[in-house]
Structure formats: C-alpha cells, structure tokens
Design an enzyme around this catalytic site. Structure first.
Site, mmCIF file in Angstrom:
data_model
loop_
_atom_site.group_PDB
_atom_site.id
_atom_site.type_symbol
_atom_site.label_atom_id
_atom_site.label_comp_id
_atom_site.label_asym_id
_atom_site.label_seq_id
_atom_site.Cartn_x
_atom_site.Cartn_y
_atom_site.Cartn_z
ATOM 1 N N SER A 1 13.891 13.770 -31.388
ATOM 2 C CA SER A 1 14.245 12.318 -31.170
ATOM 3 C C SER A 1 14.496 11.869 -29.706
ATOM 4 O O SER A 1 14.720 10.627 -29.567
ATOM 5 C CB SER A 1 15.434 12.366 -32.076
ATOM 6 O OG SER A 1 15.356 12.401 -33.293
ATOM 7 N N SER B 1 14.857 9.350 -33.041
ATOM 8 C CA SER B 1 15.820 8.269 -33.491
ATOM 9 C C SER B 1 16.646 7.637 -32.198
ATOM 10 O O SER B 1 17.363 6.708 -32.121
ATOM 11 C CB SER B 1 17.110 9.078 -34.025
ATOM 12 O OG SER B 1 17.634 10.091 -33.252
ATOM 13 N N LYS C 1 23.284 6.908 -26.028
ATOM 14 C CA LYS C 1 22.757 6.811 -27.448
ATOM 15 C C LYS C 1 24.296 6.650 -28.162
ATOM 16 O O LYS C 1 25.304 7.177 -27.971
ATOM 17 C CB LYS C 1 22.002 7.747 -27.788
ATOM 18 C CG LYS C 1 21.561 7.986 -29.288
ATOM 19 C CD LYS C 1 20.769 9.086 -29.598
ATOM 20 C CE LYS C 1 20.232 9.169 -31.041
ATOM 21 N NZ LYS C 1 19.309 10.240 -31.172
#
Length: 476
Positions: free
Chosen positions: A175, A151, A76
């Site tokens: 997330s 996210s 990420k």
C-alpha cells in the site's frame, strides 16, 4: 515556481534567506487549492500547520531547528495526530478526534516537520486503488481518469502533484509501494518492526508497517532515520540500533541481484513495464552488478496466503467498531444485538465487509486448520525460501505492479482482479523484508513505471544507497 525535489534543496533556500517557512507553507496550500479534483486530502490542517510554520521559522532564526525543519509533510488518514480528526477514510470513524498522537507523528514534530493535513486512503487501508474511500477516489495527477493506487493513494498523489514535500503511508501488502509506482515517486516499506505502529489504526497487525513516499532518496533516508527505532509503546518494534541512513547513501559497491524469473514471465505483466525493467537490468549489468534470473516457484501461493491471513487479522482488529465504544452508531437500534448489526452494516463499506466476512470464515471452527493455519505454514515456507535466496544474493528485483495505473472503475466490480494486482508486492510483506518502489520514468501514455527492490531484514541502508546510485532515465 518549480517543484521542490528534496529537503536539502528547501533547507538551502531557507538558509540563504530566499525562502521562509510561512511562504513555503503558503506555496503548498496554494497548490492544494489549485488541484481539488485530485481529492488527495481529506482535511488540510491550515490552522495548526500555520502555527507550526511560524514556530519552526523562529527556531530556524535562533539556530535551534530540528533536522526536518523545512519539510512540509502529509500523513495518511489512519495515523493519529492529537486533537485532529482521524477517520481511516471511513464512515465508521467520521468525526473521530484523536486523543493522542502516534509515535511517528510525535517524532516528526520533535524534528520540526510541519504536518499539512491528512491524506485520503482506501477505507481502513483495504484496497489497491483508493476507490473504497468514504470520501471518494483519489485521482492520479498524470491522468485524472486513472487511479492513484492504494491504499496510500492520497499520500502518493500529494507527493506526485507537489502538494507537500513528502508523505507518510502505511503498507500491509503493497500500500506504499504500489501507489508510489502508479505516481512516479519513491515508496519505501521498511522491515516489519523497524518503525512503531503505535497510534496507527490497525488493519492486519502482523503485516502493517508505516512507510514513506518521497521525491528523493535522501528524504526517504532521513525520514527512516528519524522514524525508526525502539518505542516503549509498541512491543513489536525492534530494539536494533538505527543507522545514520542519510549519511550512508554513497555507493554500496557491486551487488548480486536476483530477478525472480516467474514475475518477469507473468502473462499479467504489461509489455511496456517489462521493457522498462529490462532496460534497468541492462543498466545494472553494465555498471558491473551481477544480475541473475532465479526461479521462485511459490508465486501462485502468495496472494491466497496473504488474503487469508490479512482478512483474519482484519476481522479481529475491526471487531472493536461495534457502535458502543466509539465510531458510527445507529440511533434507531432497539436492543444491543440490533445496535451491533445496524452500526456495523451502515458504518462499514463493501470492501471492508467482504474482508471481515472472509476473515471470520477462515477463523471459524472447522475451517481454521484448512485455511488460516495452512496459510501460516505457507507464510513460513515463503520466508524460509526468501532467506535462502539472500544467502547468494544481496537484492531481489521484481515489478511492483502488473500494469501502470488503470482507469477509475475499471476493476472495482471484480475483487479477484484487484487482489491479484498485489501479486508482486505481497512477497516482501509475507516475509517481512524491506522493499522500495523505484521510478523508471513514464510509458508512451505518460503514466509512471517502476521496479521493486527488496533486501534482507533491517537492510534498508543497502536499499537506499543502491537506489540513490541508480539514475533512472525517462522511458521513451
């Protein structure tokens, strides 16, 4: 070529000389090039990944390869990787080159994983649909008009669309688990403090936790085994010994499962999602597990407490982005005050500004006791209630999200709707317990469905073993 489902499969092919690391990397690079519309990657590390693949192949040939040799993994875009750009999908950090690697990246590299690129996410990990990214939304591979979840949407879609074997995300209030549910993969959020946060760009420090997104439970177990454990660079990490999760995936025996009644009776819960979860519950009972409906009357307090606390921490953590030290700087500012205002106004997106403002408000004089302190008290009450549940049960079962993946743009104009979508995932986050999103096949429209299982603190081994034994059949 078929999708590689697990590291075990890849390593078997490499051992039998049917596959090598350069060819494996080329396979994933081709997959990424074929599907640019998904917007899963903010950057593909072609050069460094190629060097790594060649070096790992040499180690394999010499019989000295690490446990993750054969794993091509994405990270990420809020996880630092030395000499590579890390932006948290923001304008504020666009062009920022990491001066050091996070602990999780160092541990991946030490075991010979190949890091293929940085994955798109909501700006500073603030969002539930991956629509707040400075680089545009990530699109769900099951239907590219729908969100990937957030996210860690880029991480989930990368695994879903076979752009890499596994991915790292971060989970503050869901997330990792929510995008995993939207994309049909396994999303594991460990116990808070199980994995180091050193080198991970902070959103809400008492909630943030690195998690994994994988196509197999065995890969999640091995990654947990390698990533978890004490770290001299992070004082919040537990010093508890790390079990050999990858060798403990055998049946954990009959379990006592608490289904939170209010979550299954919620009017927001999609009927097909509910039906799929009820089918799974029937399967658990048929297998001999004890499954009871249990009341949890604090459900209405979860989202308010979560957003008060995380916004407060975000306000504090993001104060460092001021146009002076690093990050975006307005070059037309006339003085220091103007520099702060213009740099932050232009460098942050709408959702990040909203949470900073909310956090600043709840921490301000006159409101601290009424909001922030009260939310901390509610958090403690929630944790105590969860711990009491675990005196009689081994696992807690809830939905992951109220609905399958929704359409891009559908909810962005209503922040309250977006925040309430976290109603089922914030419980493990507020109480710090481990939790996993488990795929349940697809609905009639072909969209992935999922359920959420949670366990006691530091009981990831049970979560992984139970999930490995649960053979979810496609929903029809």
């Amino acid at each position: 070529m078929k999708k590689y489902k697990s590291l075990t499969e890849v390593q078997s092919l490499i051992e039998s000389k049917q596959l090598n690391m350069p060819d494996l990397l080329a396979y994933y690079l081709d997959k990424i090039r074929e599907q640019p519309e998904l917007n899963a990657f903010n950057e593909v590390f072609v050069s460094s990944a190629t060097e790594q693949a060649l070096a790992v192949q040499e180690k394999i040939n010499a019989g000295k390869a690490g446990r993750l040799a054969g794993m091509v993994i994405g990270i990420k875009d809020n996880i630092l990787y030395k000499d590579h750009q890390t932006t948290a999908s923001s304008k504020m950090l666009d062009g920022f080159i990491a001066p050091y690697s996070s602990t999780v990246v160092s541990r991946l590299l030490a075991e010979d994983a190949v890091i293929i690129g940085r994955l798109n996410c909501d700006e500073f990990a603030m969002g539930g649909s991956n629509e707040t990214s400075f680089f545009g939304p990530v699109r769900n591979a099951a239907d590219n008009q729908r969100v990937a979840g957030g996210s860690s949407g880029g991480s989930a879609v990368a695994v879903q669309a076979d752009l890499c074997l596994a991915a790292l995300g971060t989970d503050t209030g869901g997330s990792v688990r929510q995008p995993a549910a939207f994309c049909g993969c396994f999303g594991l959020k460990p116990t808070y403090g199980r994995i180091s946060r050193y080198g991970v760009i902070a959103y809400a420090s008492s909630f943030d936790q690195v998690g994994t997104l994988t196509s197999s439970v065995s890969d999640a177990a091995l990654l947990m085994e390698i990533l978890a454990g004490a770290d001299a660079y992070d004082s919040t990490v537990s010093a508890k010994s790390v079990p050999v999760y990858s060798e403990e995936l055998n049946s954990p025996g009959k379990q006592r499962i608490a289904v939170l009644k209010e979550t299954m009776e919620s009017e927001a819960l999609d009927p097909e999602t509910k039906h799929a979860i009820l089918q799974a519950i029937a399967g658990f009972r048929a297998a001999g597990h004890q499954v009871d409906e249990v009341s949890f009357d604090l459900l209405d307090y979860l989202v308010p407490a979560y957003y008060v606390l995380t916004a407060a921490e975000a306000s504090s953590n993001l104060s460092r982005y001021d146009g002076v030290h690093y990050g975006y700087r307005n070059l037309q500012a006339e003085n220091l005050n103007s520099l702060y205002k213009k740099s932050r106004a232009e460098g942050f997106g709408t959702e990040v500004k909203r949470r900073i403002m909310l956090g600043t408000f709840v921490l301000s004089a006159g409101y601290y006791d009424a909001y922030y302190q009260k939310a901390q008290q509610v958090r403690r009450l929630i944790r105590e209630r969860v711990e009491a549940l675990f005196t009689n049960y081994d696992l807690i079962l809830t939905p992951v999200a109220p609905t399958p993946a929704f359409k891009i743009g559908e909810n962005m104009q209503d922040p309250l709707v977006m925040y309430m979508a976290d109603i089922f995932t914030v419980l493990p986050s507020l109480s710090g317990i481990p939790s996993i999103a488990v795929p349940l096949g697809n609905n009639q429209a072909g969209l992935p469905l999922s359920l959420q299982l949670s366990a006691k603190h530091f009981n990831e081994g049970l979560l992984l073993a139970f999930t490995a034994g649960f053979k979810a059949e496609a929903y029809t």
